[in-house]
Scaffold this motif. Structure first.
Motif, PDB file in Angstrom:
ATOM      1  N   ASN A 106      31.248  44.495  44.255  1.00  0.00           N
ATOM      2  CA  ASN A 106      32.609  44.100  43.880  1.00  0.00           C
ATOM      3  C   ASN A 106      32.652  42.648  43.410  1.00  0.00           C
ATOM      4  O   ASN A 106      32.141  41.744  44.082  1.00  0.00           O
ATOM      5  CB  ASN A 106      33.556  44.275  45.062  1.00  0.00           C
ATOM      6  N   TYR A 128      25.540  45.331  32.649  1.00  0.00           N
ATOM      7  CA  TYR A 128      26.944  45.203  32.262  1.00  0.00           C
ATOM      8  C   TYR A 128      27.146  43.911  31.476  1.00  0.00           C
ATOM      9  O   TYR A 128      26.648  42.860  31.877  1.00  0.00           O
ATOM     10  CB  TYR A 128      27.845  45.170  33.496  1.00  0.00           C
ATOM     11  N   TYR A 163      40.428  39.708  31.723  1.00  0.00           N
ATOM     12  CA  TYR A 163      40.738  40.965  32.380  1.00  0.00           C
ATOM     13  C   TYR A 163      42.244  41.108  32.525  1.00  0.00           C
ATOM     14  O   TYR A 163      42.972  40.126  32.628  1.00  0.00           O
ATOM     15  CB  TYR A 163      40.037  41.048  33.744  1.00  0.00           C
ATOM     16  N   GLU A 164      42.678  42.363  32.556  1.00  0.00           N
ATOM     17  CA  GLU A 164      44.112  42.643  32.569  1.00  0.00           C
ATOM     18  C   GLU A 164      44.790  42.086  33.809  1.00  0.00           C
ATOM     19  O   GLU A 164      45.899  41.567  33.750  1.00  0.00           O
ATOM     20  CB  GLU A 164      44.309  44.156  32.493  1.00  0.00           C
ATOM     21  N   THR A 165      44.128  42.213  34.936  1.00  0.00           N
ATOM     22  CA  THR A 165      44.709  41.680  36.172  1.00  0.00           C
ATOM     23  C   THR A 165      43.721  40.695  36.780  1.00  0.00           C
ATOM     24  O   THR A 165      43.020  41.023  37.733  1.00  0.00           O
ATOM     25  CB  THR A 165      45.012  42.812  37.168  1.00  0.00           C
ATOM     26  N   ASN A 216      44.557  40.261  45.180  1.00  0.00           N
ATOM     27  CA  ASN A 216      44.058  41.634  45.286  1.00  0.00           C
ATOM     28  C   ASN A 216      43.700  42.262  43.939  1.00  0.00           C
ATOM     29  O   ASN A 216      44.357  43.184  43.468  1.00  0.00           O
ATOM     30  CB  ASN A 216      45.099  42.501  45.984  1.00  0.00           C
ATOM     31  N   SER A 217      42.660  41.793  43.336  1.00  0.00           N
ATOM     32  CA  SER A 217      42.184  42.400  42.095  1.00  0.00           C
ATOM     33  C   SER A 217      40.667  42.278  42.057  1.00  0.00           C
ATOM     34  O   SER A 217      40.127  41.180  42.220  1.00  0.00           O
ATOM     35  CB  SER A 217      42.800  41.704  40.875  1.00  0.00           C
ATOM     36  N   MET A 218      40.010  43.395  41.872  1.00  0.00           N
ATOM     37  CA  MET A 218      38.548  43.388  41.860  1.00  0.00           C
ATOM     38  C   MET A 218      38.002  44.338  40.802  1.00  0.00           C
ATOM     39  O   MET A 218      38.679  45.268  40.365  1.00  0.00           O
ATOM     40  CB  MET A 218      37.990  43.803  43.229  1.00  0.00           C
ATOM     41  N   LEU A 219      36.744  44.084  40.451  1.00  0.00           N
ATOM     42  CA  LEU A 219      35.982  44.956  39.561  1.00  0.00           C
ATOM     43  C   LEU A 219      34.844  45.552  40.376  1.00  0.00           C
ATOM     44  O   LEU A 219      34.147  44.814  41.084  1.00  0.00           O
ATOM     45  CB  LEU A 219      35.406  44.165  38.388  1.00  0.00           C
ATOM     46  N   GLY A 220      34.664  46.841  40.295  1.00  0.00           N
ATOM     47  CA  GLY A 220      33.576  47.489  41.025  1.00  0.00           C
ATOM     48  C   GLY A 220      32.499  47.968  40.074  1.00  0.00           C
ATOM     49  O   GLY A 220      32.705  48.925  39.319  1.00  0.00           O
ATOM     50  N   PHE A 221      31.365  47.303  40.086  1.00  0.00           N
ATOM     51  CA  PHE A 221      30.256  47.681  39.205  1.00  0.00           C
ATOM     52  C   PHE A 221      29.284  48.563  39.981  1.00  0.00           C
ATOM     53  O   PHE A 221      28.868  48.206  41.086  1.00  0.00           O
ATOM     54  CB  PHE A 221      29.553  46.437  38.669  1.00  0.00           C
ATOM     55  N   SER A 257      43.167  47.086  49.142  1.00  0.00           N
ATOM     56  CA  SER A 257      42.898  45.793  49.770  1.00  0.00           C
ATOM     57  C   SER A 257      43.927  45.474  50.836  1.00  0.00           C
ATOM     58  O   SER A 257      43.706  44.616  51.688  1.00  0.00           O
ATOM     59  CB  SER A 257      42.864  44.692  48.707  1.00  0.00           C
ATOM     60  N   THR A 270      50.380  44.151  45.506  1.00  0.00           N
ATOM     61  CA  THR A 270      49.652  44.993  44.561  1.00  0.00           C
ATOM     62  C   THR A 270      48.178  45.002  44.927  1.00  0.00           C
ATOM     63  O   THR A 270      47.627  43.999  45.375  1.00  0.00           O
ATOM     64  CB  THR A 270      49.808  44.457  43.124  1.00  0.00           C
ATOM     65  N   SER A 271      47.574  46.152  44.743  1.00  0.00           N
ATOM     66  CA  SER A 271      46.132  46.269  44.905  1.00  0.00           C
ATOM     67  C   SER A 271      45.584  46.883  43.621  1.00  0.00           C
ATOM     68  O   SER A 271      45.994  47.979  43.236  1.00  0.00           O
ATOM     69  CB  SER A 271      45.805  47.158  46.108  1.00  0.00           C
ATOM     70  N   SER A 272      44.698  46.161  42.965  1.00  0.00           N
ATOM     71  CA  SER A 272      44.149  46.625  41.687  1.00  0.00           C
ATOM     72  C   SER A 272      42.633  46.663  41.761  1.00  0.00           C
ATOM     73  O   SER A 272      42.008  45.791  42.363  1.00  0.00           O
ATOM     74  CB  SER A 272      44.562  45.698  40.535  1.00  0.00           C
ATOM     75  N   PHE A 273      42.078  47.652  41.127  1.00  0.00           N
ATOM     76  CA  PHE A 273      40.622  47.813  41.162  1.00  0.00           C
ATOM     77  C   PHE A 273      40.174  48.497  39.885  1.00  0.00           C
ATOM     78  O   PHE A 273      40.756  49.500  39.471  1.00  0.00           O
ATOM     79  CB  PHE A 273      40.213  48.648  42.378  1.00  0.00           C
ATOM     80  N   THR A 274      39.163  47.958  39.255  1.00  0.00           N
ATOM     81  CA  THR A 274      38.580  48.578  38.070  1.00  0.00           C
ATOM     82  C   THR A 274      37.171  49.028  38.418  1.00  0.00           C
ATOM     83  O   THR A 274      36.342  48.213  38.805  1.00  0.00           O
ATOM     84  CB  THR A 274      38.540  47.602  36.885  1.00  0.00           C
ATOM     85  N   LEU A 275      36.948  50.318  38.298  1.00  0.00           N
ATOM     86  CA  LEU A 275      35.673  50.885  38.711  1.00  0.00           C
ATOM     87  C   LEU A 275      34.870  51.295  37.478  1.00  0.00           C
ATOM     88  O   LEU A 275      35.381  51.998  36.596  1.00  0.00           O
ATOM     89  CB  LEU A 275      35.944  52.090  39.613  1.00  0.00           C
ATOM     90  N   TYR A 276      33.632  50.846  37.446  1.00  0.00           N
ATOM     91  CA  TYR A 276      32.749  51.131  36.320  1.00  0.00           C
ATOM     92  C   TYR A 276      31.715  52.170  36.755  1.00  0.00           C
ATOM     93  O   TYR A 276      30.754  51.831  37.444  1.00  0.00           O
ATOM     94  CB  TYR A 276      32.044  49.849  35.871  1.00  0.00           C
TER      95      TYR A 276
END
Lengths: 212, 285
Positions: free
Chosen positions: A79, A107, A113-115, A132-137, B125, B165-171
């Protein structure tokens, strides 16, 4: 006549196949697909808002021991907080099972990023609390041709060419190990997971599989 | 016995007819639970999303086995069977319990064997009951690699209400899976069916290209279900298409318009070919 008979036979087989297909397909649909909330995860749970700025050109190795057999697939998630990501940032992830390479991926991170995450409070010792904003690779291997027993050491190696903010696991009993000054990266077929020095923080790395 | 095509044709037609009879029938419960209308796109999308906006509180009396509900972004079963990578079924989900604790998930199954191929999950989160209240938004957007490459590069999840808000971008990796026409299900989880008692909101299906309404599928893909009603799509053929879900809340006190525009035509313009028999009656006259 023999040719017509052959054609008829083929048609019969096709029709019978359609029949079996229709029955089995109809019977299978509602029994199997769907959203399950029970899953086999080990390592970090991915919950938390603390990030560590991983230095550039650094290989970080984080391992966990599977508490169940691993079968079907193995997936790892790292994350990252979308905060001050520089353009041209490249992240490599390599996944190892008992030190042997299972999968690797690359990657190209965006500079916007949007958020985007924002820092809450101040940055101290390279650590900050984020919104509270994350990217999960992820990096994963499926299907796994063989299953692995409980107790398998699963390792994620990460490397990045620019600093990024990675979620850390403050409750972990394990360590992350870092090797500084690695100017370029390529996945090795096998590694020693504890190579390098103990990193100041443990990266939050979660693994998922389909336990037998 | 002589075999020829004339003699065999009646038998073949009989078998095919029998096959059709044994196929799952069109569902009489269209536009409810897991049997919502589908959305497809024209052209080459770079993203296709579902945005759920709550106009009332979401509550349920039961949701076995774990008392959890889900927003499911479900691809069409047969389209996945024929066109998806190795006939996989690429599902994205937001799930929550009654305390607003839950997670985001990608789950990939084989349509041929029914087995789980791959999944990745991320918990919220933070937990908040506001995620189930009027004003909440639930958001899943599937982003493609490019306008010429329909493989799904990442999935953006977000749940929020007000400042929480809880935001998550999953790849997902490897990213083999392509976007297929899909539908929404307000459902249970773990093969259960939810009995919602109150819910009301607007579901937006949107993309950078036009989104088109399709009638509910003949074969429902997901095992979960619920009693959630949906009305017909509006705005089909544009970049944002919407429908209502749930039940209109009780009329507000006199002088207030409450949750919907104060016009009697909120269902005007529904796509007739896809309109359900049930429509949401406006109450603000």
């Amino acid at each position: 006549m023999q040719r017509q008979g052959l054609v008829s036979l083929v048609l019969l087989v096709v029709a019978a196949s359609l029949l079996v297909f229709a029955i089995s397909g109809a019977a299978s649909v509602n029994r199997r697909l769907g959203a399950t909330t029970n899953y086999d995860r080990f390592g970090s749970n991915g919950i938390g808002s603390i990030g560590w700025q991983v230095p550039p050109n650094t290989v970080v190795s984080t391992s966990h021991i599977s508490n169940k057999p691993i079968a079907g697939f193995i997936e790892a998630t790292l994350n990252v907080f979308p905060y001050q990501v520089q353009g041209g940032t490249v992240l490599y992830l390599s996944l190892y099972l008992d030190g042997q390479l299972a999968a690797a991926t690359k990657y190209d991170l965006s500079s916007s990023y949007e958020t985007p995450a924002s820092v809450i409070g101040t940055v101290e010792k390279g650590v900050a609390k984020f919104s509270n904003s994350m990217l999960g690779f992820t990096v994963s291997q499926f299907p796994l041709n063989t299953s692995f027993p409980a107790g398998t050491k699963v390792t994620l190696l990460s490397w990045v060419n620019n600093p990024i903010w990675v979620q850390i696991d403050s409750n972990s009993q394990t360590h992350s190990y870092e090797t500084l000054g690695v100017a370029s990266y390529s996945s090795l077929s096998s590694v020693k997971p504890e190579a390098g020095i103990i990193a100041p923080y443990v990266l939050s790395v979660g693994f998922e599989s389909n336990a037998v | 016995m002589r075999y020829n095509i004339r003699q065999f044709t009646p038998s073949l037609l009989t078998i095919v007819a029998l096959s059709l009879l044994l196929m799952p029938p069109a569902h009489a419960t269209n536009w409810v639970g897991n049997d919502d209308g589908e959305f497809d796109v024209s052209g080459n999308p770079t993203y296709v999303g579902l945005l759920e906006s709550f106009g009332g509180n979401m509550q349920w009396s039961s949701s076995p086995p774990n008392n959890i509900v889900s927003m499911q972004y479900n691809p069409d079963y047969w389209t996945s069977f024929w066109f998806q990578y190795f006939a996989h079924w690429f599902q994205t989900v937001i799930w929550s319990d009654q305390n607003g604790c839950g997670g985001f998930s990608i789950q990939v199954y084989s349509t041929t064997s029914g087995s789980l191929i791959w999944r990745a999950d991320q918990g919220f989160s933070t937990c908040s009951t506001a995620f189930l209240a009027n004003g909440a938004t639930w958001f899943i957007r599937e982003d493609m690699v490019s306008s010429t490459d329909r493989r799904i590069n990442d999935v953006f999840f977000s749940i929020g209400s007000g400042s929480t808000t809880s935001s998550f971008t999953l790849y997902p990796s490897p990213n083999h899976w392509v976007w297929e026409r899909s539908n929404l299900c307000w459902c249970g989880t773990d093969r259960g069916s939810t009995s919602f008692t109150t819910a009301w909101g607007t579901s937006n299906a949107y993309s950078n290209v036009n989104v088109n309404a399709i009638s509910p599928p003949v074969t429902v893909s997901t095992a979960e279900d619920s009693n959630m009603p949906y009305d017909g799509f509006q705005g089909s053929g544009t970049t944002t298409m919407w429908q209502h879900f749930g039940w209109v809340p009780p009329p507000p006190p006199p002088g207030h318009c409450g949750f919907c525009p104060c016009t009697p035509s909120s269902t005007a313009g529904a796509v007739s070919v896809n309109s359900p028999k049930k429509t949401v009656e406006p109450y603000c006259n």
